[in-house]
Scaffold this motif. Structure first.
Motif, PDB file in Angstrom:
ATOM      1  N   ALA A  14       0.841  -1.197   0.000  1.00  0.00           N
ATOM      2  CA  ALA A  14       0.000   0.000   0.000  1.00  0.00           C
ATOM      3  C   ALA A  14       0.874   1.245   0.000  1.00  0.00           C
ATOM      4  N   GLY A  15       0.477   2.213  -0.809  1.00  0.00           N
ATOM      5  CA  GLY A  15       1.254   3.427  -0.971  1.00  0.00           C
ATOM      6  C   GLY A  15       2.245   3.373  -2.121  1.00  0.00           C
ATOM      7  N   GLU A  90      -7.754  -1.779  -1.768  1.00  0.00           N
ATOM      8  CA  GLU A  90      -8.987  -1.890  -2.563  1.00  0.00           C
ATOM      9  C   GLU A  90      -8.751  -1.728  -4.061  1.00  0.00           C
ATOM     10  N   ASP A  91      -7.531  -1.410  -4.467  1.00  0.00           N
ATOM     11  CA  ASP A  91      -7.194  -1.378  -5.894  1.00  0.00           C
ATOM     12  C   ASP A  91      -6.846  -2.782  -6.412  1.00  0.00           C
ATOM     13  N   THR A  92      -6.779  -3.748  -5.518  1.00  0.00           N
ATOM     14  CA  THR A  92      -6.472  -5.115  -5.921  1.00  0.00           C
ATOM     15  C   THR A  92      -7.532  -5.642  -6.885  1.00  0.00           C
ATOM     16  N   GLY A 123      -5.911  -9.362 -19.449  1.00  0.00           N
ATOM     17  CA  GLY A 123      -5.833  -8.878 -18.085  1.00  0.00           C
ATOM     18  C   GLY A 123      -4.483  -9.104 -17.437  1.00  0.00           C
ATOM     19  N   THR A 124      -4.198  -8.279 -16.428  1.00  0.00           N
ATOM     20  CA  THR A 124      -2.989  -8.417 -15.642  1.00  0.00           C
ATOM     21  C   THR A 124      -3.345  -8.194 -14.170  1.00  0.00           C
ATOM     22  N   GLN A 125      -2.819  -9.047 -13.307  1.00  0.00           N
ATOM     23  CA  GLN A 125      -3.190  -9.024 -11.890  1.00  0.00           C
ATOM     24  C   GLN A 125      -2.402  -7.944 -11.143  1.00  0.00           C
ATOM     25  N   VAL A 126      -3.130  -7.155 -10.374  1.00  0.00           N
ATOM     26  CA  VAL A 126      -2.524  -6.176  -9.465  1.00  0.00           C
ATOM     27  C   VAL A 126      -2.975  -6.522  -8.054  1.00  0.00           C
ATOM     28  N   THR A 127      -2.010  -6.726  -7.174  1.00  0.00           N
ATOM     29  CA  THR A 127      -2.315  -7.044  -5.784  1.00  0.00           C
ATOM     30  C   THR A 127      -1.613  -6.037  -4.886  1.00  0.00           C
ATOM     31  N   VAL A 128      -2.400  -5.375  -4.050  1.00  0.00           N
ATOM     32  CA  VAL A 128      -1.864  -4.373  -3.136  1.00  0.00           C
ATOM     33  C   VAL A 128      -2.022  -4.899  -1.718  1.00  0.00           C
ATOM     34  N   SER A 129      -0.912  -5.086  -1.040  1.00  0.00           N
ATOM     35  CA  SER A 129      -0.941  -5.602   0.326  1.00  0.00           C
ATOM     36  C   SER A 129      -0.989  -4.449   1.319  1.00  0.00           C
ATOM     37  N   SER A 130      -1.627  -4.707   2.451  1.00  0.00           N
ATOM     38  CA  SER A 130      -1.765  -3.651   3.463  1.00  0.00           C
ATOM     39  C   SER A 130      -0.614  -3.686   4.454  1.00  0.00           C
TER      40      SER A 130
END
Length: 130
Positions: A14-15, A90-92, A123-130
């Motif tokens: 995140a960030g 939430e951008d995940t 598609g391409t996967q984006v995962t944002v961890s907290s």
């Protein structure tokens, strides 16, 4: 035949930031609208994120990403980019590139809905961890 190939996804905290690319072929950029959509985990429909129209340099963004994401295009490279900054968990989502031919005389006034676009990338996967 229209082809769209996304790349640039990944895992980020995140960030952080990511830049997605959509390499396109089979159509003329100036006669098209290119959009970025995303489908979050467990969601059915794709959410519109941003779109760009090279013929008049118009850009539109979803409220959820305004001020954080920037769309751009490099017509010489047939590539559209989505620079994503200040990413949030939430951008995940899986991010998709989409294309629709649109006559230049037709005015684009907002980000079109998913059903407007007829050509899609994988598609391409984006995962944002907290």
């Amino acid at each position: 035949e229209v082809q769209l190939v996304e790349s640039g996804g990944g895992l980020v905290q995140a960030g952080g930031s990511l830049r997605l690319s959509c390499k396109a072929s089979g159509f003329t950029f100036d006669d098209s609208v290119i959009g970025w959509f995303r489908r979050a985990p467990g969601k059915g429909r794709r959410e519109g994120v941003s779109c760009i129209r090279s013929s008049d340099s118009s850009e539109y963004y979803a409220d959820s990403v305004k001020g954080r994401f920037t769309i751009s295009s490099d017509n010489a490279k047939n590539t559209v980019y989505l620079q994503m900054n200040s990413l949030k968990p939430e951008d995940t989502a899986v991010y998709y590139c989409a294309q629709q031919k649109m006559p230049r005389r037709t005015k684009l006034v907002d980000l079109p809905p998913e059903l407007f676009f007829t050509s899609w990338g994988q598609g391409t996967q984006v995962t944002v961890s907290s």
